[in-house]
Motif scaffolding. Structure first.
Motif, PDB file in Angstrom:
ATOM      1  N   GLY A   1       4.665   8.765 -20.767  1.00 29.27           N
ATOM      2  CA  GLY A   1       4.055   8.687 -22.091  1.00 29.27           C
ATOM      3  C   GLY A   1       2.868   7.753 -22.106  1.00 29.27           C
ATOM      4  O   GLY A   1       1.956   7.850 -21.287  1.00 29.27           O
ATOM      5  N   LEU A   2       2.876   6.801 -23.036  1.00 34.46           N
ATOM      6  CA  LEU A   2       1.763   5.875 -23.201  1.00 34.46           C
ATOM      7  C   LEU A   2       1.772   4.739 -22.179  1.00 34.46           C
ATOM      8  O   LEU A   2       0.827   3.952 -22.111  1.00 34.46           O
ATOM      9  N   THR A   3       2.858   4.639 -21.402  1.00 33.45           N
ATOM     10  CA  THR A   3       2.990   3.536 -20.455  1.00 33.45           C
ATOM     11  C   THR A   3       2.745   4.021 -19.036  1.00 33.45           C
ATOM     12  O   THR A   3       3.373   4.979 -18.579  1.00 33.45           O
ATOM     13  N   GLY A   4       1.815   3.379 -18.339  1.00 37.47           N
ATOM     14  CA  GLY A   4       1.564   3.669 -16.937  1.00 37.47           C
ATOM     15  C   GLY A   4       1.854   2.450 -16.087  1.00 37.47           C
ATOM     16  O   GLY A   4       2.039   1.341 -16.597  1.00 37.47           O
ATOM     17  N   SER A   5       1.904   2.643 -14.775  1.00 42.68           N
ATOM     18  CA  SER A   5       2.195   1.520 -13.879  1.00 42.68           C
ATOM     19  C   SER A   5       1.159   0.420 -14.005  1.00 42.68           C
ATOM     20  O   SER A   5       1.484  -0.770 -13.911  1.00 42.68           O
ATOM     21  N   ALA A   6      -0.105   0.796 -14.222  1.00 46.03           N
ATOM     22  CA  ALA A   6      -1.147  -0.216 -14.394  1.00 46.03           C
ATOM     23  C   ALA A   6      -0.854  -1.081 -15.618  1.00 46.03           C
ATOM     24  O   ALA A   6      -1.092  -2.297 -15.606  1.00 46.03           O
ATOM     25  N   ASP A   7      -0.312  -0.461 -16.676  1.00 40.81           N
ATOM     26  CA  ASP A   7       0.041  -1.218 -17.883  1.00 40.81           C
ATOM     27  C   ASP A   7       1.187  -2.193 -17.596  1.00 40.81           C
ATOM     28  O   ASP A   7       1.184  -3.333 -18.064  1.00 40.81           O
ATOM     29  N   LEU A   8       2.170  -1.743 -16.818  1.00 41.94           N
ATOM     30  CA  LEU A   8       3.305  -2.603 -16.499  1.00 41.94           C
ATOM     31  C   LEU A   8       2.859  -3.798 -15.669  1.00 41.94           C
ATOM     32  O   LEU A   8       3.313  -4.925 -15.902  1.00 41.94           O
ATOM     33  N   VAL A   9       1.979  -3.563 -14.708  1.00 38.63           N
ATOM     34  CA  VAL A   9       1.460  -4.663 -13.897  1.00 38.63           C
ATOM     35  C   VAL A   9       0.756  -5.681 -14.781  1.00 38.63           C
ATOM     36  O   VAL A   9       0.968  -6.894 -14.666  1.00 38.63           O
TER      37      VAL A   9
ATOM     38  N   ARG B   1       0.817  -1.219   0.000  1.00 37.91           N
ATOM     39  CA  ARG B   1       0.000   0.000   0.000  1.00 37.91           C
ATOM     40  C   ARG B   1       0.851   1.270   0.000  1.00 37.91           C
ATOM     41  O   ARG B   1       0.308   2.376   0.000  1.00 37.91           O
ATOM     42  N   ASP B   2       2.145   1.121   0.060  1.00 39.67           N
ATOM     43  CA  ASP B   2       3.026   2.284   0.208  1.00 39.67           C
ATOM     44  C   ASP B   2       4.160   2.207  -0.809  1.00 39.67           C
ATOM     45  O   ASP B   2       5.164   1.538  -0.588  1.00 39.67           O
ATOM     46  N   TRP B   3       3.986   2.894  -1.914  1.00 38.49           N
ATOM     47  CA  TRP B   3       5.058   2.919  -2.909  1.00 38.49           C
ATOM     48  C   TRP B   3       5.001   4.250  -3.652  1.00 38.49           C
ATOM     49  O   TRP B   3       4.017   4.984  -3.588  1.00 38.49           O
ATOM     50  N   GLY B   4       6.062   4.593  -4.369  1.00 31.31           N
ATOM     51  CA  GLY B   4       6.168   5.914  -4.973  1.00 31.31           C
ATOM     52  C   GLY B   4       6.082   5.930  -6.477  1.00 31.31           C
ATOM     53  O   GLY B   4       6.648   6.823  -7.122  1.00 31.31           O
ATOM     54  N   ASP B   5       5.387   4.971  -7.075  1.00 34.92           N
ATOM     55  CA  ASP B   5       5.234   4.898  -8.528  1.00 34.92           C
ATOM     56  C   ASP B   5       6.583   4.791  -9.238  1.00 34.92           C
ATOM     57  O   ASP B   5       6.772   5.291 -10.345  1.00 34.92           O
ATOM     58  N   THR B   6       7.537   4.129  -8.559  1.00 40.42           N
ATOM     59  CA  THR B   6       8.842   3.883  -9.174  1.00 40.42           C
ATOM     60  C   THR B   6       9.037   2.386  -9.365  1.00 40.42           C
ATOM     61  O   THR B   6       8.438   1.568  -8.662  1.00 40.42           O
ATOM     62  N   TRP B   7       9.889   2.054 -10.310  1.00 41.04           N
ATOM     63  CA  TRP B   7      10.168   0.661 -10.631  1.00 41.04           C
ATOM     64  C   TRP B   7      11.673   0.425 -10.663  1.00 41.04           C
ATOM     65  O   TRP B   7      12.436   1.297 -11.089  1.00 41.04           O
ATOM     66  N   THR B   8      12.086  -0.741 -10.202  1.00 42.87           N
ATOM     67  CA  THR B   8      13.467  -1.173 -10.387  1.00 42.87           C
ATOM     68  C   THR B   8      13.529  -2.002 -11.659  1.00 42.87           C
ATOM     69  O   THR B   8      12.722  -2.912 -11.857  1.00 42.87           O
ATOM     70  N   VAL B   9      14.476  -1.660 -12.509  1.00 40.22           N
ATOM     71  CA  VAL B   9      14.618  -2.306 -13.815  1.00 40.22           C
ATOM     72  C   VAL B   9      15.959  -3.030 -13.874  1.00 40.22           C
ATOM     73  O   VAL B   9      17.000  -2.470 -13.507  1.00 40.22           O
TER      74      VAL B   9
ATOM     75  N   GLN C   1      16.624   2.581 -11.723  1.00 39.21           N
ATOM     76  CA  GLN C   1      15.337   2.948 -11.152  1.00 39.21           C
ATOM     77  C   GLN C   1      14.634   3.849 -12.152  1.00 39.21           C
ATOM     78  O   GLN C   1      15.251   4.745 -12.726  1.00 39.21           O
ATOM     79  N   ALA C   2      13.333   3.600 -12.387  1.00 42.44           N
ATOM     80  CA  ALA C   2      12.633   4.316 -13.458  1.00 42.44           C
ATOM     81  C   ALA C   2      11.190   4.618 -13.067  1.00 42.44           C
ATOM     82  O   ALA C   2      10.631   4.013 -12.147  1.00 42.44           O
ATOM     83  N   ARG C   3      10.598   5.555 -13.803  1.00 47.48           N
ATOM     84  CA  ARG C   3       9.178   5.865 -13.687  1.00 47.48           C
ATOM     85  C   ARG C   3       8.540   5.717 -15.066  1.00 47.48           C
ATOM     86  O   ARG C   3       9.148   6.081 -16.076  1.00 47.48           O
ATOM     87  N   PRO C   4       7.328   5.222 -15.143  1.00 48.09           N
ATOM     88  CA  PRO C   4       6.663   5.126 -16.446  1.00 48.09           C
ATOM     89  C   PRO C   4       6.304   6.514 -16.963  1.00 48.09           C
ATOM     90  O   PRO C   4       6.081   7.448 -16.186  1.00 48.09           O
TER      91      PRO C   4
END
Length: 278
Positions: free
Chosen positions: A175-183, A104-112, A170-173
């Motif tokens: 443009g056309l890509t959102g976190s919901a799309d990555l999930v 429940r606690d994240w900052g809309d960031t992804w590890t790649v 470390q990256a953030r989505p």
């Protein structure tokens, strides 16, 4: 029965015995600087329906893999943890106790993690993928793996010695890509949910399931089943998961049952286990 079927059954039995052993060691040996007599381990596992031969085979295999150390006292063999085993068990404990099943606690960031290995490094590629999956990563495409949040995986990947072939960012989505799309694209949401639902089908009953003869056996089974679920849960952000996500109820059931049987299990263990201090 085909030989292949028999081999698969043997492999499944071996894997289950080792999973149960890890749970037992994590509960009753980790952080205690003790070694446990093999005969008393056999007694514990008899409560779980695991044969003496299977227990001895599991102990021997784990010793060969630098997970257990043998200590002789007369004719008795005692088994303690190696440093490698301590690290493995501490990782499992963090997943069970600290991480939780819902993010429940994240900052809309992804590890790649991006990697490219030569064709003759197939074993290394398999080990890398296994370690990434254990750490909560999934393949977005080819050699590009992602996990939600900030993941420090340097220690997990260091033994593979693949520094020249692996890049972490470390990256953030955008443009056309959102976190919901990555999930949706990278992770098997239905498969993750099915594992939690299977856990609930087994354990969320009233009264609790009579799957073991006593609290000690029940505790080991409960922890093993729960760890098998959470170890493959990438801890995805709750905001991008379906409503009524089964992990929420599953975690409640695990913690409630664990508290309920912990005292009785500890009392039984004290009467069954023959230990020596290290």
């Amino acid at each position: 029965m085909r030989i292949e079927d028999e081999d698969e059954r043997t492999a499944a039995t071996s894997a289950r015995s080792q999973s149960l052993m890890f749970s037992f060691l994590g509960i009753y040996v980790l952080d205690r600087d003790v070694a446990v007599y093999s005969g008393s381990i056999i007694d514990v596992f008899a409560r779980l329906g695991v044969s003496e031969d299977a227990v001895r085979s599991t102990l021997s295999r784990m010793a060969r893999r630098d997970l257990l150390t043998r200590h002789r006292r007369g004719r008795k063999a005692y088994f303690g943890l190696t440093e490698h085993a301590v690290q493995v068990l501490q990782g499992g404990r963090r997943r069970v106790r600290d991480t939780g099943a819902v993010n429940r606690d994240w900052g809309d960031t992804w590890t790649v993690v991006a990697f490219s290995l030569p064709n003759d490094r197939g074993d290394a590629r398999h080990d890398l993928r296994s370690r990434l999956a254990w750490a909560g990563f999934a393949s977005l495409q080819g050699g590009l793996w992602i996990a939600p949040g900030t993941k420090d995986i340097a220690e997990a990947l260091a033994p593979l010695e693949l520094d020249d072939h692996v890049t972490t960012l470390q990256a953030r989505p955008m443009g056309l890509t959102g976190s919901a799309d990555l999930v949706r694209r990278a992770f098997d949401i239905d498969g993750i949910a099915a594992r939690y639902q299977a856990f609930l089908d087994q354990w969320d009953t009233s009264p609790p399931p009579a799957v073991a003869d006593d609290d000690l056996a029940c505790q080991i089974l409960l922890h093993t089943d729960w760890l098998q679920v959470v170890r493959w849960d990438p801890h995805l952000p709750a905001e991008h998961l379906p409503e009524q996500w089964p992990a929420i109820r599953a975690e409640q059931v695990f913690r409630l049952l664990d508290r309920k049987i912990a005292r009785g299990a500890a009392k039984l263990a004290a009467t069954v286990l023959d230990e020596i201090s290290l």
